[in-house]
Design a protein around this motif. Structure first.
Motif, PDB file in Angstrom:
ATOM      1  N   LYS A  89       3.845   1.502  -1.253  1.00  0.00           N
ATOM      2  CA  LYS A  89       4.382   1.596  -2.611  1.00  0.00           C
ATOM      3  C   LYS A  89       3.368   2.219  -3.561  1.00  0.00           C
ATOM      4  O   LYS A  89       3.723   2.988  -4.454  1.00  0.00           O
ATOM      5  CB  LYS A  89       4.778   0.209  -3.126  1.00  0.00           C
ATOM      6  CG  LYS A  89       6.053  -0.335  -2.535  1.00  0.00           C
ATOM      7  CD  LYS A  89       6.372  -1.679  -3.169  1.00  0.00           C
ATOM      8  CE  LYS A  89       7.739  -2.166  -2.767  1.00  0.00           C
ATOM      9  NZ  LYS A  89       8.110  -3.410  -3.433  1.00  0.00           N
ATOM     10  N   LYS A  90       2.099   1.879  -3.361  1.00  0.00           N
ATOM     11  CA  LYS A  90       1.043   2.448  -4.198  1.00  0.00           C
ATOM     12  C   LYS A  90       0.993   3.971  -4.023  1.00  0.00           C
ATOM     13  O   LYS A  90       0.898   4.710  -5.007  1.00  0.00           O
ATOM     14  CB  LYS A  90      -0.304   1.808  -3.848  1.00  0.00           C
ATOM     15  CG  LYS A  90      -1.445   2.264  -4.730  1.00  0.00           C
ATOM     16  CD  LYS A  90      -2.683   1.393  -4.582  1.00  0.00           C
ATOM     17  CE  LYS A  90      -3.355   1.640  -3.261  1.00  0.00           C
ATOM     18  NZ  LYS A  90      -4.668   0.965  -3.155  1.00  0.00           N
TER      19      LYS A  90
ATOM     20  N   TYR B 258       1.616   7.216  -6.556  1.00  0.00           N
ATOM     21  CA  TYR B 258       0.793   8.419  -6.706  1.00  0.00           C
ATOM     22  C   TYR B 258       1.666   9.674  -6.630  1.00  0.00           C
ATOM     23  O   TYR B 258       1.451  10.641  -7.372  1.00  0.00           O
ATOM     24  CB  TYR B 258      -0.287   8.503  -5.626  1.00  0.00           C
ATOM     25  CG  TYR B 258      -1.312   7.399  -5.633  1.00  0.00           C
ATOM     26  CD1 TYR B 258      -1.660   6.720  -6.792  1.00  0.00           C
ATOM     27  CD2 TYR B 258      -1.952   7.039  -4.447  1.00  0.00           C
ATOM     28  CE1 TYR B 258      -2.611   5.711  -6.773  1.00  0.00           C
ATOM     29  CE2 TYR B 258      -2.911   6.029  -4.423  1.00  0.00           C
ATOM     30  CZ  TYR B 258      -3.231   5.369  -5.587  1.00  0.00           C
ATOM     31  OH  TYR B 258      -4.175   4.377  -5.563  1.00  0.00           O
TER      32      TYR B 258
ATOM     33  N   GLU C 185       0.842  -1.213   0.000  1.00  0.00           N
ATOM     34  CA  GLU C 185       0.000   0.000   0.000  1.00  0.00           C
ATOM     35  C   GLU C 185       0.868   1.250   0.000  1.00  0.00           C
ATOM     36  O   GLU C 185       0.558   2.232  -0.687  1.00  0.00           O
ATOM     37  CB  GLU C 185      -0.925  -0.001   1.221  1.00  0.00           C
ATOM     38  CG  GLU C 185      -2.116  -0.914   1.083  1.00  0.00           C
ATOM     39  CD  GLU C 185      -3.090  -0.437   0.021  1.00  0.00           C
ATOM     40  OE1 GLU C 185      -3.553   0.709   0.079  1.00  0.00           O
ATOM     41  OE2 GLU C 185      -3.381  -1.231  -0.893  1.00  0.00           O
TER      42      GLU C 185
END
Length: 118
Positions: A64-65, A69, A62
């Motif tokens: 890394k996500k 962004y 998460e």
């Protein structure tokens, strides 16, 4: 006591980057206030905001996500810098400086993201 993101170099650098963009955009024409000025400020602020938001998550995938962004927001900021240069709101020298800052910050975020183990 501090938040995890406050210790991250990429967070500190992204905060400084956003402030530099803010100062640079203060010289944009008034008729750009709700267009390019607003867009470049929101995009550059979003870099630091995504890093801080992602850092509090327990899941590394998460985080890394959210770093992804942040990278996307950085790319958006660079596009806005091109727009500002093409419209003669910033000089070639200002553009080149901010482009290099953007490139370095992007590489630092990517390197940090690559170090995170799932």
């Amino acid at each position: 006591m501090s938040f995890k993101f406050e210790k991250l170099i990429i967070s500190q650098k992204s905060m400084d980057f956003g402030e530099t963009i803010f100062k640079l955009s203060q010289n944009f024409p008034k008729d750009e206030a709700y267009n390019l000025t607003s867009q470049i400020r929101r995009a550059s602020d979003s870099i630091a905001l995504n890093i801080s938001e992602g850092s509090i998550l327990q899941s590394k995938p998460e985080f890394k996500k959210f770093l992804g962004y942040a990278i996307r927001s950085l790319a958006e900021t660079v596009t806005c810098l091109y727009k500002a240069k093409n419209r003669n709101y910033i000089s070639e020298e200002e553009f080149n400086f901010m482009y290099n800052e953007s490139y370095n910050l992007m590489n630092q975020i990517i390197a940090f993201r690559n170090q995170l183990k799932d």
